[in-house]
Scaffold this motif. Structure first.
Motif, PDB file in Angstrom:
ATOM      1  N   PRO A 185      -4.486   0.885   2.651  1.00 12.79           N
ATOM      2  CA  PRO A 185      -4.633  -0.455   2.069  1.00 12.79           C
ATOM      3  C   PRO A 185      -3.285  -1.183   1.993  1.00 12.79           C
ATOM      4  CG  PRO A 185      -5.855   1.144   0.774  1.00 12.79           C
ATOM      5  CD  PRO A 185      -5.029   1.925   1.759  1.00 12.79           C
ATOM      6  N   SER A 186      -3.339  -2.482   2.142  1.00 17.14           N
ATOM      7  CA  SER A 186      -2.135  -3.308   2.139  1.00 17.14           C
ATOM      8  C   SER A 186      -1.350  -3.217   0.837  1.00 17.14           C
ATOM      9  CB  SER A 186      -2.511  -4.761   2.419  1.00 17.14           C
ATOM     10  OG  SER A 186      -1.366  -5.567   2.452  1.00 17.14           O
ATOM     11  N   ASN A 187      -2.024  -2.919  -0.265  1.00 16.72           N
ATOM     12  CA  ASN A 187      -1.346  -2.867  -1.562  1.00 16.72           C
ATOM     13  C   ASN A 187      -1.008  -1.441  -1.994  1.00 16.72           C
ATOM     14  OD1 ASN A 187      -3.909  -1.991  -2.077  1.00 16.72           O
ATOM     15  ND2 ASN A 187      -4.237  -3.271  -3.877  1.00 16.72           N
ATOM     16  N   SER A 188      -1.070  -0.478  -1.087  1.00 15.03           N
ATOM     17  CA  SER A 188      -0.796   0.928  -1.421  1.00 15.03           C
ATOM     18  C   SER A 188       0.698   1.158  -1.622  1.00 15.03           C
ATOM     19  CB  SER A 188      -1.301   1.848  -0.304  1.00 15.03           C
ATOM     20  OG  SER A 188      -0.548   1.645   0.875  1.00 15.03           O
ATOM     21  N   HIS A 189       1.024   2.268  -2.268  1.00 13.04           N
ATOM     22  CA  HIS A 189       2.431   2.645  -2.468  1.00 13.04           C
ATOM     23  C   HIS A 189       3.135   2.780  -1.123  1.00 13.04           C
ATOM     24  CE1 HIS A 189       5.850   5.375  -3.058  1.00 13.04           C
ATOM     25  NE2 HIS A 189       5.948   4.800  -4.250  1.00 13.04           N
ATOM     26  N   MET A 190       2.487   3.417  -0.146  1.00 11.91           N
ATOM     27  CA  MET A 190       3.115   3.613   1.160  1.00 11.91           C
ATOM     28  C   MET A 190       3.469   2.279   1.806  1.00 11.91           C
ATOM     29  SD  MET A 190       1.640   5.358   4.658  1.00 11.91           S
ATOM     30  CE  MET A 190       1.508   7.010   4.032  1.00 11.91           C
ATOM     31  N   ALA A 191       2.534   1.341   1.797  1.00  7.98           N
ATOM     32  CA  ALA A 191       2.785   0.030   2.409  1.00  7.98           C
ATOM     33  C   ALA A 191       3.951  -0.674   1.713  1.00  7.98           C
ATOM     34  CB  ALA A 191       1.528  -0.833   2.344  1.00  7.98           C
ATOM     35  N   ASN A 192       3.981  -0.637   0.398  1.00  9.81           N
ATOM     36  CA  ASN A 192       5.062  -1.284  -0.345  1.00  9.81           C
ATOM     37  C   ASN A 192       6.396  -0.579  -0.139  1.00  9.81           C
ATOM     38  OD1 ASN A 192       3.475  -3.370  -1.423  1.00  9.81           O
ATOM     39  ND2 ASN A 192       2.701  -2.009  -3.001  1.00  9.81           N
ATOM     40  N   TYR A 193       6.379   0.742  -0.023  1.00  8.54           N
ATOM     41  CA  TYR A 193       7.585   1.530   0.256  1.00  8.54           C
ATOM     42  C   TYR A 193       8.206   1.099   1.591  1.00  8.54           C
ATOM     43  CZ  TYR A 193      10.249   5.770   1.553  1.00  8.54           C
ATOM     44  OH  TYR A 193      11.214   6.658   1.954  1.00  8.54           O
ATOM     45  N   VAL A 194       7.376   0.998   2.622  1.00  9.49           N
ATOM     46  CA  VAL A 194       7.888   0.637   3.948  1.00  9.49           C
ATOM     47  C   VAL A 194       8.396  -0.807   3.943  1.00  9.49           C
ATOM     48  CG1 VAL A 194       7.328   0.383   6.388  1.00  9.49           C
ATOM     49  CG2 VAL A 194       6.389   2.306   5.088  1.00  9.49           C
ATOM     50  N   ARG A 195       7.654  -1.724   3.329  1.00  3.78           N
ATOM     51  CA  ARG A 195       8.088  -3.121   3.264  1.00  3.78           C
ATOM     52  C   ARG A 195       9.430  -3.279   2.560  1.00  3.78           C
ATOM     53  NH1 ARG A 195       2.786  -4.102   1.201  1.00  3.78           N
ATOM     54  NH2 ARG A 195       1.424  -4.616   2.939  1.00  3.78           N
ATOM     55  N   SER A 196       9.677  -2.469   1.539  1.00  3.27           N
ATOM     56  CA  SER A 196      10.911  -2.608   0.759  1.00  3.27           C
ATOM     57  C   SER A 196      12.056  -1.767   1.319  1.00  3.27           C
ATOM     58  CB  SER A 196      10.658  -2.211  -0.693  1.00  3.27           C
ATOM     59  OG  SER A 196      10.434  -0.815  -0.789  1.00  3.27           O
ATOM     60  N   ASN A 197      11.831  -1.145   2.480  1.00  2.82           N
ATOM     61  CA  ASN A 197      12.830  -0.255   3.084  1.00  2.82           C
ATOM     62  C   ASN A 197      13.176   0.899   2.165  1.00  2.82           C
ATOM     63  OD1 ASN A 197      13.293  -1.058   5.697  1.00  2.82           O
ATOM     64  ND2 ASN A 197      14.792  -2.607   5.108  1.00  2.82           N
ATOM     65  N   GLY A 198      12.186   1.414   1.448  1.00  2.00           N
ATOM     66  CA  GLY A 198      12.405   2.566   0.586  1.00  2.00           C
ATOM     67  C   GLY A 198      12.989   3.708   1.382  1.00  2.00           C
ATOM     68  N   HIS A 199      13.839   4.498   0.727  1.00  2.00           N
ATOM     69  CA  HIS A 199      14.491   5.581   1.453  1.00  2.00           C
ATOM     70  C   HIS A 199      14.704   6.766   0.514  1.00  2.00           C
ATOM     71  CE1 HIS A 199      16.294   6.701   5.238  1.00  2.00           C
ATOM     72  NE2 HIS A 199      17.219   7.331   4.559  1.00  2.00           N
ATOM     73  N   TYR A 200      13.610   7.389   0.139  1.00  2.00           N
ATOM     74  CA  TYR A 200      13.677   8.584  -0.680  1.00  2.00           C
ATOM     75  C   TYR A 200      12.550   9.498  -0.234  1.00  2.00           C
ATOM     76  CZ  TYR A 200      10.233   5.792  -3.272  1.00  2.00           C
ATOM     77  OH  TYR A 200       9.167   5.000  -3.616  1.00  2.00           O
ATOM     78  N   ASP A 201      12.677  10.757  -0.525  1.00  2.37           N
ATOM     79  CA  ASP A 201      11.711  11.759  -0.081  1.00  2.37           C
ATOM     80  C   ASP A 201      10.477  11.712  -0.981  1.00  2.37           C
ATOM     81  OD1 ASP A 201      10.620  13.808   1.351  1.00  2.37           O
ATOM     82  OD2 ASP A 201      11.803  15.381   0.398  1.00  2.37           O
ATOM     83  N   CYS A 202       9.325  11.463  -0.383  1.00  2.00           N
ATOM     84  CA  CYS A 202       8.076  11.448  -1.133  1.00  2.00           C
ATOM     85  C   CYS A 202       6.925  11.771  -0.186  1.00  2.00           C
ATOM     86  CB  CYS A 202       7.852  10.107  -1.829  1.00  2.00           C
ATOM     87  SG  CYS A 202       7.793   8.693  -0.731  1.00  2.00           S
ATOM     88  N   CYS A 203       5.764  12.030  -0.759  1.00  2.00           N
ATOM     89  CA  CYS A 203       4.562  12.331   0.023  1.00  2.00           C
ATOM     90  C   CYS A 203       3.427  11.438  -0.454  1.00  2.00           C
ATOM     91  CB  CYS A 203       4.162  13.790  -0.158  1.00  2.00           C
ATOM     92  SG  CYS A 203       5.355  14.953   0.498  1.00  2.00           S
ATOM     93  N   TRP A 204       2.539  11.102   0.470  1.00  2.00           N
ATOM     94  CA  TRP A 204       1.407  10.239   0.152  1.00  2.00           C
ATOM     95  C   TRP A 204       0.098  10.943   0.468  1.00  2.00           C
ATOM     96  CZ3 TRP A 204       5.551   8.359   3.115  1.00  2.00           C
ATOM     97  CH2 TRP A 204       6.379   7.430   2.475  1.00  2.00           C
ATOM     98  N   ASP A 205      -0.953  10.529  -0.243  1.00  2.00           N
ATOM     99  CA  ASP A 205      -2.283  11.025   0.067  1.00  2.00           C
ATOM    100  C   ASP A 205      -2.877  10.180   1.197  1.00  2.00           C
ATOM    101  OD1 ASP A 205      -3.227   8.638  -1.077  1.00  2.00           O
ATOM    102  OD2 ASP A 205      -3.896   9.611  -2.927  1.00  2.00           O
ATOM    103  N   ASP A 206      -4.129  10.432   1.543  1.00  2.00           N
ATOM    104  CA  ASP A 206      -4.766   9.733   2.665  1.00  2.00           C
ATOM    105  C   ASP A 206      -4.931   8.235   2.431  1.00  2.00           C
ATOM    106  OD1 ASP A 206      -4.928  12.064   4.125  1.00  2.00           O
ATOM    107  OD2 ASP A 206      -6.989  12.485   3.535  1.00  2.00           O
ATOM    108  N   ASP A 207      -4.881   7.807   1.169  1.00  2.00           N
ATOM    109  CA  ASP A 207      -5.014   6.386   0.841  1.00  2.00           C
ATOM    110  C   ASP A 207      -3.668   5.698   0.705  1.00  2.00           C
ATOM    111  OD1 ASP A 207      -7.841   6.451   0.772  1.00  2.00           O
ATOM    112  OD2 ASP A 207      -7.765   7.326  -1.235  1.00  2.00           O
ATOM    113  N   GLY A 208      -2.583   6.426   0.997  1.00  2.00           N
ATOM    114  CA  GLY A 208      -1.256   5.836   0.914  1.00  2.00           C
ATOM    115  C   GLY A 208      -0.686   5.781  -0.484  1.00  2.00           C
ATOM    116  N   GLU A 209      -1.283   6.534  -1.404  1.00  2.00           N
ATOM    117  CA  GLU A 209      -0.783   6.563  -2.777  1.00  2.00           C
ATOM    118  C   GLU A 209       0.148   7.767  -2.953  1.00  2.00           C
ATOM    119  OE1 GLU A 209      -1.004   4.077  -4.794  1.00  2.00           O
ATOM    120  OE2 GLU A 209      -2.305   3.051  -3.366  1.00  2.00           O
TER     121      GLU A 209
END
Length: 95
Positions: free
Chosen positions: A66-90
């Protein structure tokens, strides 16, 4: 249907051993295509109305979220830290 994004992680790691991530906004009509002669695999989709095809040989993983998922927001903001996401990008949190 809610807007979705397509996130690609490049197979190569950066200096911090993290994948470079790329995002395509507002995707529709995703299709996986395999060239039977060359065995190359592509993903074809529309992003913001434009037809796009990406060859997957340099892609470690990709995910449609989804466009409003944590993963989408992480990539848009150029996030750069180690994390893992579930299938919904959370963000997956260890409890």
């Amino acid at each position: 249907m809610d807007k979705r994004v397509l996130v690609f992680a490049q197979i190569y790691l950066d200096e911090d051993d993290l994948h470079d991530l790329y995002i395509y906004e507002d995707i529709t009509e995703p299709k996986l295509i395999k060239d039977l002669d060359t065995e190359e695999v592509f993903i074809s989709f529309k992003s913001e109305g434009n037809e796009t095809t990406v060859e997957l040989s340099d892609v470690e993983w990709y995910r449609i979220v989804p466009s409003n998922s944590h993963m989408a927001n992480y990539v848009r903001s150029n996030g750069h830290y180690d994390c893992c996401w579930d299938d919904d990008g959370e963000l997956e949190v260890n409890e």
